[in-house]
Enzyme design. Structure first.
Site, mmCIF file in Angstrom:
data_model
loop_
_atom_site.group_PDB
_atom_site.id
_atom_site.type_symbol
_atom_site.label_atom_id
_atom_site.label_comp_id
_atom_site.label_asym_id
_atom_site.label_seq_id
_atom_site.Cartn_x
_atom_site.Cartn_y
_atom_site.Cartn_z
ATOM 1 N N GLU A 1 8.946 18.027 -25.174
ATOM 2 C CA GLU A 1 8.230 18.404 -23.943
ATOM 3 C C GLU A 1 8.676 19.783 -23.455
ATOM 4 O O GLU A 1 7.900 20.517 -22.841
ATOM 5 C CB GLU A 1 8.424 17.354 -22.845
ATOM 6 N N LYS B 1 7.158 23.076 -15.076
ATOM 7 C CA LYS B 1 6.219 22.002 -14.782
ATOM 8 C C LYS B 1 5.846 21.993 -13.305
ATOM 9 O O LYS B 1 4.688 21.775 -12.950
ATOM 10 C CB LYS B 1 6.802 20.634 -15.180
ATOM 11 N N HIS C 1 7.348 8.891 -28.119
ATOM 12 C CA HIS C 1 6.439 9.826 -27.459
ATOM 13 C C HIS C 1 6.779 11.270 -27.843
ATOM 14 O O HIS C 1 5.887 12.068 -28.139
ATOM 15 C CB HIS C 1 6.520 9.650 -25.940
ATOM 16 N N HIS D 1 -1.309 10.698 -28.183
ATOM 17 C CA HIS D 1 -1.650 9.344 -27.742
ATOM 18 C C HIS D 1 -2.320 8.562 -28.872
ATOM 19 O O HIS D 1 -2.087 7.362 -29.028
ATOM 20 C CB HIS D 1 -2.527 9.387 -26.499
ATOM 21 N N ARG E 1 -3.599 21.367 -14.058
ATOM 22 C CA ARG E 1 -2.554 20.469 -14.538
ATOM 23 C C ARG E 1 -2.863 19.905 -15.915
ATOM 24 O O ARG E 1 -1.969 19.451 -16.639
ATOM 25 C CB ARG E 1 -2.377 19.327 -13.536
ATOM 26 N N ASN F 1 -1.270 18.501 -20.825
ATOM 27 C CA ASN F 1 -1.687 17.551 -21.852
ATOM 28 C C ASN F 1 -1.785 18.184 -23.234
ATOM 29 O O ASN F 1 -2.223 17.533 -24.189
ATOM 30 C CB ASN F 1 -3.042 16.918 -21.477
ATOM 31 N N ARG G 1 0.813 -1.233 0.000
ATOM 32 C CA ARG G 1 0.000 0.000 0.000
ATOM 33 C C ARG G 1 0.840 1.274 0.000
ATOM 34 O O ARG G 1 0.362 2.333 0.399
ATOM 35 C CB ARG G 1 -0.974 0.029 1.174
ATOM 36 N N HIS H 1 -1.176 16.224 -26.383
ATOM 37 C CA HIS H 1 -1.178 14.806 -26.016
ATOM 38 C C HIS H 1 -2.425 14.049 -26.456
ATOM 39 O O HIS H 1 -2.398 12.823 -26.513
ATOM 40 C CB HIS H 1 -0.965 14.651 -24.506
ATOM 41 N N LYS I 1 2.957 11.298 -11.201
ATOM 42 C CA LYS I 1 2.107 10.395 -11.976
ATOM 43 C C LYS I 1 2.821 9.055 -12.148
ATOM 44 O O LYS I 1 3.984 9.024 -12.547
ATOM 45 C CB LYS I 1 1.836 10.969 -13.363
ATOM 46 N N GLU J 1 -4.277 16.520 -10.634
ATOM 47 C CA GLU J 1 -4.853 16.807 -11.943
ATOM 48 C C GLU J 1 -6.359 16.994 -11.889
ATOM 49 O O GLU J 1 -7.124 16.331 -12.578
ATOM 50 C CB GLU J 1 -4.503 15.685 -12.943
#
Lengths: 365, 365
Positions: free
Chosen positions: B189, B231, B268, B256, B245, B249, B125, B252, B147, B241
Site C-alpha cells: 500500500e 492518504k 490483500h 479484489h 479518493r 483504488n 445509530r 484494487h 471506511k 469517495e
C-alpha cells in the site's frame, strides 16, 4: 513522543431535500424521483402488503416512464424489521449487480422506511434514498430526518444510522388503504408535535379531530404538512440527535417499554399516546410540568379515539425496567423528555434536553 | 400539485482528528483516548490473535488508568469479517448496556478496524470510534479515512459506511509481532501511495527496502508517517469517495478479483502488488500510461519481496469476470484507476478519476 498528523475531512455542503406533499403526488413519482435522485438503477423496496396495494402499480409506472427499477419486497410487520431482512435486501441488490450509482426507493410504512433507509445507508457504504411513506404515522414522523435502523432481540432500532433521503413523497390519499385503527393511531405523533412545540397546532388538531376520523383529504394533508414543518424545524437544527432533537422522543421512553412488554402487539401510535400521558404525569409529579397537562393531552388523544392508560397487566416496575434498557438511557441511567406545559418542553439546563430520572420512573408512573 | 417543504439539515462542522504515530505510542493510549474521545464506557474490540499479543495487556492498562472498558474479541481472519461478527459484537454491547455515550476502540488489523468501525457507525445509530491498527497494512491504509464495512458472499466490503474515527493511534513497533510475510505484504500500500501521488516517495521506499525488510523502527515509522500524510491529503478532500479518493483504488480492481478467485487465501498486500503491476500494464496497452511503468513498479515490489504476477492457474477471463462484479463498477461496467506515469494518475476527464474498461479487461491483461 508520538508524531501527530491532523486529518480534517472537508465535508460536502449540507444537501437540502424536499418533502413533496399532496393528494395525487404519487402519480408524479417518476418525475419527482428523476429530478431529485437521478440514478442508473432504482431498488424499489416495499413490504408484501403495500406491494399489492400500491407498489406493483407504482413499479409499472416508473418503468413506463423509462426508469430501470428492481422490485424487492419482504413480509410486512415489525417482526421483520431485522438485520436478516436488511441482509436479504442487500444480497438481492448485490445479486442483481446494482452499483453505487443506484438509488433505493423505500415505499411503505415506518418499517419499510427504516429498513430501506438502512439498506441505502450501508449498501456499498451508502447510496441515494427516496422515502415514499404510505402510512399516516410514517408521513408524520419516520420519513423525515434520516433516522434508519432495525430492531434486535435487545430492543428497537438498536442498530442503524443517520442517512438523509434525497426526497420524500407523501400522498395523503393512500392512507385510506391502511387499516382504519392503524391510520388513526398514527395521529398520536401529530399530537406529540403540538405537545412539544406548538399549543396552537394541538388546538387545531382538537378542532379537526372529527374530520380526521372521517379521513377528510384536506385535513389529512394539512396535518401532514404541519407535522412535517414542525418536525423538520427540529431535525434541521440537529440532524444527528446530539441535542434538541431529543425532544421528539417525548412519550417514547414509556412507549418503547410498552412495545417491548407487549412484544410489539401494541401499535407504535397507541404506545406513544399512552407514553405521552404517562410522561406528562411524571413531569407533573416532579413539579416540572404544569398541572393539568397530562389530562389535557388525554382529552386530545381520546377525541382521536386513542388509548391513554398503561394496560393493567403491565406494572410500573416492568415499564421502568424495560425503559432503563432503552438506547436513550446514558450510562445505564433512565432519561426522559419532560414538558414545561403544552407546546413547550422543559429544559433541565440550557445544554440538556432530557431529564435524568435515575431509577425513579416506577415510583413516578 | 404537491406542496414542497424544503428541509436543510445543518451539519455540524467537520471534525478534525489526529493520527498519533510513534514507537511507544501504545503505552500512552489511555491518555490519548481520554483526551480525544471522552466516553462513559469503552468497547475494546479485537481479534483472538491480537488479544493475546497486545489487547489483554492494553485492556488492563486502560482499566488501570480509570477507564471503564468492556473487552470483546472474535476469531481472527477475513472469513470473520461478516455481518454475523458485526451482529455478535453489537448484541454483546447491548447485553452489557453500553449507551450512546460509549466509544469503540478497534484494535487489530484491517478486519478488526473495518468490523469495529462498522459497529461504531451503526450501534445506536453511531458512537465514537478510536482506531488502533496493529498491522503495517492497516497503519498505512485502512485505519485512515473512515471506511468501515464487512464482506458478504457477493464480495468484499459490500455493506458498510463512512464513519470517521476520533483518533488513530499507531505504534510501529507492534508490527514486529506480525507474521513477517504479512508485515512485508502491507508495504504494497505504501508503494501504491508513491505510484499514484509521489514518485519521490517511491524512490525513498526503493532506497530503504533493505531496512524495511529488516524492520528498522525509524524507517517503519517514517513509512507510516509518509503514507498517512499522502492518504490523508486525498481523503480530506473527498471523505465520501465521490471523486478523487477513487485513486486509492489503483491496483484494487484486479486485487479484489484475485482475492475472490483464491477465496482470500492470497493476502490483500500480495493481491494489491500483483494488481498494481497488472493495471499499470493495462494502462500501457491502452496508451494511457507511460511505457515502462509496469516494470518500474515490478522492480520496487520485488525489492520488498512481493509477488507481481497473476498466478498461472487464474485466467485473465476469470479475473475480468470477478472484477466486473466489484462495487467500483457502475451500471455493471468495469472501471479502473490508471496511471499517467509513476507518481501521477491519468484522468479520463476533469471530473472522472476511473476509466471505463467496458468488457475489455481480459484482453488487456
Amino acid at each position: 513522543m508520538p508524531r501527530y498528523l491532523r486529518i480534517t475531512p472537508e465535508l460536502p455542503p449540507p444537501r437540502a431535500y424536499d418533502a413533496a406533499i399532496g393528494a395525487g403526488a404519487l402519480t408524479r413519482l417518476a418525475e419527482l424521483v428523476r429530478d431529485a435522485a437521478p440514478a442508473a438503477r432504482y431498488a424499489l423496496i416495499t413490504d408484501d402488503v403495500v406491494l399489492e396495494l400500491h407498489t406493483e402499480r407504482v413499479c409499472e409506472e416508473l418503468r413506463g416512464a423509462g426508469l430501470e427499477v428492481q422490485l424487492y419486497s419482504f413480509p410486512a410487520g415489525e417482526p421483520y424489521k431485522t438485520r436478516e431482512t436488511w441482509s436479504y435486501l442487500c444480497d438481492r441488490m448485490s445479486a442483481d449487480g446494482l452499483g453505487r450509482d443506484s438509488c433505493v426507493i423505500a415505499m411503505g410504512g415506518g418499517v419499510v422506511g427504516d429498513v430501506g433507509g438502512f439498506v441505502a445507508a450501508t449498501y456499498l457504504r451508502g447510496v441515494q434514498c427516496v422515502q415514499v411513506p404510505t402510512t399516516l404515522l410514517s408521513m408524520l414522523d419516520a420519513s423525515i430526518g434520516g433516522k434508519t435502523g432495525v430492531d434486535t432481540e435487545y430492543g428497537k432500532n438498536l442498530v442503524g444510522s443517520f442517512h438523509q433521503p434525497r426526497l420524500v413523497v407523501m400522498d395523503p390519499t393512500v392512507v385510506w388503504t391502511q387499516e382504519y385503527a392503524d391510520m388513526i393511531a398514527g395521529s398520536a405523533e401529530a399530537v406529540k408535535h403540538g405537545a412539544i412545540m406548538d399549543a396552537e397546532y394541538l388546538a387545531w388538531i382538537d378542532e379537526n379531530a372529527g374530520a380526521l376520523r372521517e379521513c377528510d383529504t384536506d385535513v389529512l394533508t394539512q396535518l401532514v404538512v404541519c407535522s412535517v414543518e414542525r418536525k423538520s424545524e427540529v431535525v434541521q437544527r440537529d440532524p444527528y440527535e446530539q441535542g434538541e432533537r431529543a425532544i421528539l422522543n417525548f412519550g417514547h421512553t414509556v412507549a418503547h417499554a410498552l412495545e417491548l412488554a407487549t412484544h410489539y402487539s401494541m401499535s407504535h401510535g397507541h404506545a406513544v399516546a399512552i407514553g405521552m400521558v404517562a410522561e406528562a404525569g411524571v413531569g407533573e409529579r416532579l413539579g416540572v410540568t404544569e398541572a393539568g397537562t397530562s389530562d389535557r393531552l388525554r382529552t386530545s388523544l381520546e377525541r382521536l379515539g386513542l388509548p391513554t392508560r398503561i394496560p393493567e397487566d403491565i406494572s410500573a416496575e416492568r415499564v421502568a425496567e424495560l425503559a432503563a434498557g432503552d438506547k436513550k438511557s446514558r450510562a445505564g441511567r433512565l432519561r426522559c423528555v419532560l414538558l414545561e406545559r403544552v407546546g413547550c418542553v422543559a429544559q433541565p439546563t440550557a445544554a440538556e434536553w432530557t431529564w435524568d430520572l435515575g431509577d425513579r420512573l416506577a415510583s413516578l408512573l
